[in-house]
Structures are given as structure tokens and as C-alpha cells.
Design a protein around this motif. Structure first.
Motif, mmCIF file in Angstrom:
data_model
loop_
_atom_site.group_PDB
_atom_site.id
_atom_site.type_symbol
_atom_site.label_atom_id
_atom_site.label_comp_id
_atom_site.label_asym_id
_atom_site.label_seq_id
_atom_site.Cartn_x
_atom_site.Cartn_y
_atom_site.Cartn_z
ATOM 1 N N GLY A 95 1.051 -1.498 0.255
ATOM 2 C CA GLY A 95 -0.260 -0.014 -0.265
ATOM 3 C C GLY A 95 0.990 1.770 -0.139
ATOM 4 O O GLY A 95 0.646 1.972 -0.959
ATOM 5 N N VAL A 96 2.020 1.491 0.704
ATOM 6 C CA VAL A 96 2.750 2.970 1.009
ATOM 7 C C VAL A 96 3.853 3.095 -0.108
ATOM 8 O O VAL A 96 3.892 3.711 -0.775
ATOM 9 N N PHE A 97 3.744 1.350 -0.945
ATOM 10 C CA PHE A 97 5.187 1.848 -2.144
ATOM 11 C C PHE A 97 4.003 2.098 -2.546
ATOM 12 O O PHE A 97 4.518 3.510 -4.291
ATOM 13 N N CYS A 98 3.051 1.655 -3.169
ATOM 14 C CA CYS A 98 2.288 1.986 -4.824
ATOM 15 C C CYS A 98 1.957 3.581 -4.406
ATOM 16 O O CYS A 98 1.346 4.414 -5.445
ATOM 17 N N ALA A 99 1.684 3.821 -3.134
ATOM 18 C CA ALA A 99 1.123 5.735 -2.518
ATOM 19 C C ALA A 99 2.795 6.385 -3.014
ATOM 20 O O ALA A 99 2.337 7.798 -2.915
ATOM 21 N N VAL A 100 3.589 5.908 -3.254
ATOM 22 C CA VAL A 100 5.067 7.145 -3.222
ATOM 23 C C VAL A 100 5.195 6.763 -5.051
ATOM 24 O O VAL A 100 6.282 7.149 -4.729
ATOM 25 N N LEU A 101 4.693 5.828 -5.303
ATOM 26 C CA LEU A 101 5.393 5.587 -6.941
ATOM 27 C C LEU A 101 5.568 7.144 -8.037
ATOM 28 O O LEU A 101 4.711 7.694 -8.433
ATOM 29 N N PRO A 102 6.047 6.932 -8.633
ATOM 30 C CA PRO A 102 6.556 8.026 -9.665
ATOM 31 C C PRO A 102 4.995 7.673 -10.751
ATOM 32 O O PRO A 102 5.196 5.967 -10.959
ATOM 33 N N GLN A 103 5.009 8.400 -11.239
ATOM 34 C CA GLN A 103 3.952 8.025 -12.558
ATOM 35 C C GLN A 103 4.258 6.777 -13.782
ATOM 36 O O GLN A 103 3.466 6.165 -14.215
ATOM 37 N N ASN A 104 5.466 6.816 -13.784
ATOM 38 C CA ASN A 104 5.821 6.237 -15.008
ATOM 39 C C ASN A 104 6.003 3.796 -14.433
ATOM 40 O O ASN A 104 5.880 3.768 -15.144
ATOM 41 N N PHE A 105 5.719 4.223 -13.363
ATOM 42 C CA PHE A 105 5.788 2.903 -12.912
ATOM 43 C C PHE A 105 4.723 2.273 -12.617
ATOM 44 O O PHE A 105 3.868 2.470 -13.041
#
Ligand SMILES: [Zn+2]
Ligand SMILES: [Zn+2]
Length: 284
Positions: A95-105
Motif C-alpha cells: 500500500g505504501v509503495f503504491c502511494a509513493v510510486l513515480p507515475q511511469n512505474f
């Protein structure tokens, strides 16, 4: 770990063990099943480390699971080492990972792969294991995960660094040891289908492949058996190109475009030292 087993398999093939005693390559891999399972567990742990490193780029505080009330941040509280705090795992980490991802991931594809890997890892760690876990599956996943976090060809650099950063690297013969990187490239090629490998190489794997003037020279000078890996590609891949790039030593070499003097060879890429990089014969 998997590469080491594969090296043993290749040595056994060379000694004709599989032909002479009724053992199959599959038997050998099955015997090493614990190492294959451990590789998947370590891979999953590696994925979590990569996710945590991305989160830490924003703030390492996002990794702390402890109640904020328990944070040793007030003036009257004693500092505690970050390692002593409880860090997030599982669903919370995702959950936290998906919240901080750059848009191009590529988030959709990654989440599916992460969940798939987590189920498999849990089966291995907490349950009865997985029937017929193939090492090739793990290799495919490693390439894929590296491509998400870096780029599709980053594995070459990472694996090369892994061999050259060995503290004993170069004690025997630096050129030869560097040329031995061909074994890792061969191993990856054996492990994933050609169509898949295509996406993880900087050159078209379906185009003609050539020997490297340097790598093949050192290997043939030191080894009694004929090992002549073909991991060099014309750059650009055109009939007039006069340069090749080698994936083993990561260098480029000038080549001459003329017909090979060996009648059985259709090669027309010749090294500056007059060696045909298709049949590896010296030109007359
Ligand atoms: Zn080379
Ligand atoms: Zn030739």
C-alpha cells in the motif's frame, strides 16, 4: 545460486555423466530443489528491499510500523536505532509503495507479480512447498523485476558487477576472468525463451551474432576445449556497419567488411587482426 548449479550441470554434461549413467539433468535440478526454493525466497526478499528503497526516497518514516505515540522523537525520549523499530511488511508495504510510486512505474503489472511471488514464497516458508518449482521461472522473474525498478537491460550491468566485484577477481587473469562472463549470458539465454530474452537485450537477438576479438582470444588461448561464445552484435545492425559491440566485455571494436577466406563460411565481419568473427578462423 542457480548459476552455480547450472555450472555444475554443464561440467557433468562435458564429462558425459548424464549419457553414461542413467541420470537426467532434471534429476540433478530436482536434487537441488532446496536451493531453487531458497532462491525464490531470497528473490522475494530482494523485491521487498527494492520497494523499501523507493519508499525511503520519500521518507524512511513511512517504513515504521510502530504507533506514532511510541516514536522516540520527543525531547525527553532516548534515541533508538532505526533497525530496532518495527518496519512494515506485506499488504502495508504494498500500500505504501503504491502511494509513493513515480507515475511511469508499471504499477498494475508489478502488483500482480508481487502478489504471485508472495503467495509462492508463503507456500515455501509457511506451508507444504510448491511442486515442480522451475529455476527458469525464477530467472524470468528476476529479469522482470529488475526491469521494473531500473530498465530492461540493467541486469547485464548488475550481473557483470557481481562477478567483477568478487574480491578475488583478477588474481588469476583479469582478461580471461572477464571473458568468463559469457557463462552468465549463456545461462540466462538457456533459462528464458528467446522471445522473452529479446526484451532484455540492447541488441536484436535474432540478428547475426559474432565472436568478440578480445574475449574469444583470451578464452581460446587459455582453454584446451573450443569455447567460442557469440555475444557480439553489429552496431548499428546494417550491412555496411564497421563496428561491433560485445556484451561480455561491454567494449566496441572496429571490424572490416570483407568476405571470409574460409569457403564453408559466409561471414563478412572480420576483426582488425584478420580473424573472421563468424567462424573464428584466421584469414589466409
Ligand atoms: Zn568481448
Ligand atoms: Zn569465416
Amino acid at each position: 545460486m542457480l548459476f552455480n548449479i547450472s555450472n555444475n550441470v554443464n561440467a557433468l554434461i562435458q564429462d558425459e555423466i548424464f549419457d553414461n549413467y542413467e541420470i537426467t539433468i532434471e534429476d540433478y535440478w530436482k536434487h537441488n530443489g532446496i536451493t531453487v526454493s531458497t532462491s525464490l525466497i531470497v528473490l522475494f526478499q530482494g523485491v521487498e528491499y527494492l520497494m523499501k528503497s523507493k519508499i525511503t526516497e520519500k521518507s524512511a518514516l513511512l517504513l515504521i510500523e510502530n504507533n506514532k505515540y511510541d516514536w522516540p522523537s520527543l525531547p525527553n525520549k532516548t534515541d533508538r536505532n532505526f533497525d530496532e523499530l518495527q518496519t512494515i511488511s506485506g499488504e502495508n508495504l504494498l500500500g505504501v509503495f503504491c502511494a509513493v510510486l513515480p507515475q511511469n512505474f508499471p504499477i498494475l503489472a508489478f502488483v500482480d507479480e508481487y502478489k504471485e511471488l508472495r503467495i509462492m514464497r508463503n507456500k515455501l516458508v509457511h506451508s507444504t512447498g510448491i511442486d515442480n518449482l522451475e529455476y527458469k521461472y525464477i530467472i524470468g522473474k528476476i529479469l522482470n523485476i529488475i526491469s521494473y525498478f531500473y530498465n530492461p537491460i540493467k541486469w547485464i550491468e548488475l550481473f557483470k558487477d557481481m562477478s567483477t566485484s568478487d574480491p578475488t577477481f583478477g588474481f588469476w587473469d583479469m582478461d580471461l576472468e572477464s571473458a568468463y562472463f559469457y557463462q552468465i549470458l549463456d545461462f540466462i539465454e538457456e533459462s528464458v525463451p528467446k522471445g522473452v530474452l529479446k526484451s532484455y537485450l540492447p541488441y536484436d537477438i535474432n540478428s547475426r551474432r559474432y565472436s568478440c576479438p578480445e574475449c574469444s582470444y583470451w578464452l581460446s588461448r587459455h582453454l584446451s576445449i573450443d569455447i567460442n561464445p557469440k555475444w557480439s552484435f553489429l552496431s548499428p545492425n546494417k550491412p555496411t556497419s564497421n563496428k561491433i559491440e560485445c556484451l561480455i566485455c561491454r567494449r566496441e571494436y572496429k571490424v572490416q567488411r570483407k568476405i571470409c577466406s574460409n569457403k564453408n563460411c559466409k561471414g563478412n565481419v572480420i576483426s582488425e587482426n584478420e580473424v573472421c568473427l563468424t567462424c573464428y578462423n584466421h584469414m589466409d
